[in-house]
Design an enzyme around this catalytic site. Structure first.
Site, PDB file in Angstrom:
ATOM      1  N   SER A  44     -10.454   6.491   7.103  1.00  0.00           N
ATOM      2  CA  SER A  44      -9.234   5.883   7.624  1.00  0.00           C
ATOM      3  C   SER A  44      -8.022   6.787   7.555  1.00  0.00           C
ATOM      4  O   SER A  44      -7.066   6.619   8.319  1.00  0.00           O
ATOM      5  CB  SER A  44      -8.943   4.583   6.861  1.00  0.00           C
ATOM      6  OG  SER A  44      -8.938   4.813   5.462  1.00  0.00           O
ATOM      7  N   HIS A 251      -2.230   3.259   2.691  1.00  0.00           N
ATOM      8  CA  HIS A 251      -2.537   4.233   3.742  1.00  0.00           C
ATOM      9  C   HIS A 251      -1.246   4.841   4.268  1.00  0.00           C
ATOM     10  O   HIS A 251      -0.184   4.227   4.181  1.00  0.00           O
ATOM     11  CB  HIS A 251      -3.299   3.575   4.896  1.00  0.00           C
ATOM     12  CG  HIS A 251      -4.737   3.331   4.600  1.00  0.00           C
ATOM     13  ND1 HIS A 251      -5.179   2.231   3.876  1.00  0.00           N
ATOM     14  CD2 HIS A 251      -5.857   4.043   4.900  1.00  0.00           C
ATOM     15  CE1 HIS A 251      -6.500   2.282   3.760  1.00  0.00           C
ATOM     16  NE2 HIS A 251      -6.938   3.368   4.372  1.00  0.00           N
TER      17      HIS A 251
END
Length: 269
Positions: A44, A251
């Site tokens: 990711s 993230h």
């Protein structure tokens, strides 16, 4: 005849000077250098989860138009670009599902992988929801996995990449430290938990760097580019817990992709 040759020589000298002054010759050389085949693999952090603007065709892989591989390709116009990185990918997922575009013609490969193998998501969930002692215990389990199992898994995916792309420059990128210690956060994790998580990130990066070097790959650390932009910094390029979109938690934001990851790839491509 002699005058014609002299005129031609003079014109050539003038043209060369103009090209040197305008940089036109350099631009032409740069275009040729950029005519390469680039493949972006990984998890990711490469697909761009957290940056938004996801390509609907990528489904659950959540490949973002703001991810650093897309930004690099847009800036460098490679002759071909394949973007197979996928949210949630582990080493075996990269090997099984992402290597199709690699070939003997591939010139550049970028890769982030290892965090999911080490249980990153479970570590963060444990630390957010449970006690400091339980958090640190889970971090230590992840570190033990990095010692015992992750090196072999990294070797497997790195060997597969090299086998399929024998001539490629392979740039393995690491993970940021997540927290600025002594920062602006007044709630959430304890300082002990933040310290343990940062230490685990460093530990993972060191293991990835060692295995990348053993395969002749380049390791690019993003710790420096994210310094000053960690969670609790007041200028974070990382999401903290995002209850509206939990998958984006921890993230990089779009700024983290363009300011944290892209410069490291640029420095090592």
């Amino acid at each position: 005849m002699k005058l014609s040759r002299l005129a031609a020589l003079s014109s050539s000298i003038v043209l060369g000077a103009v090209l040197a002054l305008t940089g036109a010759g350099t631009a032409q050389a740069g275009t040729s250098a950029a005519a390469l085949d680039y493949v972006a693999l990984g998890d990711s952090y490469s697909s761009g989860v957290g940056a938004g603007s996801y390509d609907s065709a990528s489904g659950d892989c959540k490949r973002s138009t703001r991810a650093f591989p897309k930004l690099w390709a847009a800036a460098n116009a490679p002759s071909s670009f394949a973007f197979t990185a996928c949210s949630g990918a582990r080493t075996n997922d990269v090997t099984a599902n992402q290597l199709g575009p690699l070939s003997s013609a591939t010139d550049l490969v970028s890769l982030t992988v290892g965090g999911n193998d080490a249980g990153f998501a479970d570590v963060m969930t444990t630390c957010v929801l449970q006690s400091e002692a339980t958090c640190i215990s889970r971090v230590n389990q992840a570190r033990a996995y990095v010692d015992s199992t992750l090196p072999g898994r990294l070797d497997s995916v790195y060997s597969a990449v090299r086998s399929k792309a024998p001539s490629a420059k392979v740039v393995v990128l690491g993970y940021p430290r997540f927290y600025k210690l002594g920062g602006s956060c007044i709630a959430g994790l304890s300082e002990g938990e933040r310290t343990a998580i940062n230490g685990a990130s460093d530990y993972l990066n060191a293991a990835v760097a060692r295995r990348a070097a053993a395969h002749g790959f380049t390791f690019g650390s993003v710790v420096g580019t994210f310094t000053g932009h960690e969670i609790c910094s007041g200028s974070a390029w990382l999401h903290s817990v995002n209850w509206l979109n939990i998958g984006e938690s921890y993230h990089p934001t779009a700024a983290g992709q363009s300011g944290g990851y892209l410069p490291v790839l640029n420095a090592n491509d």
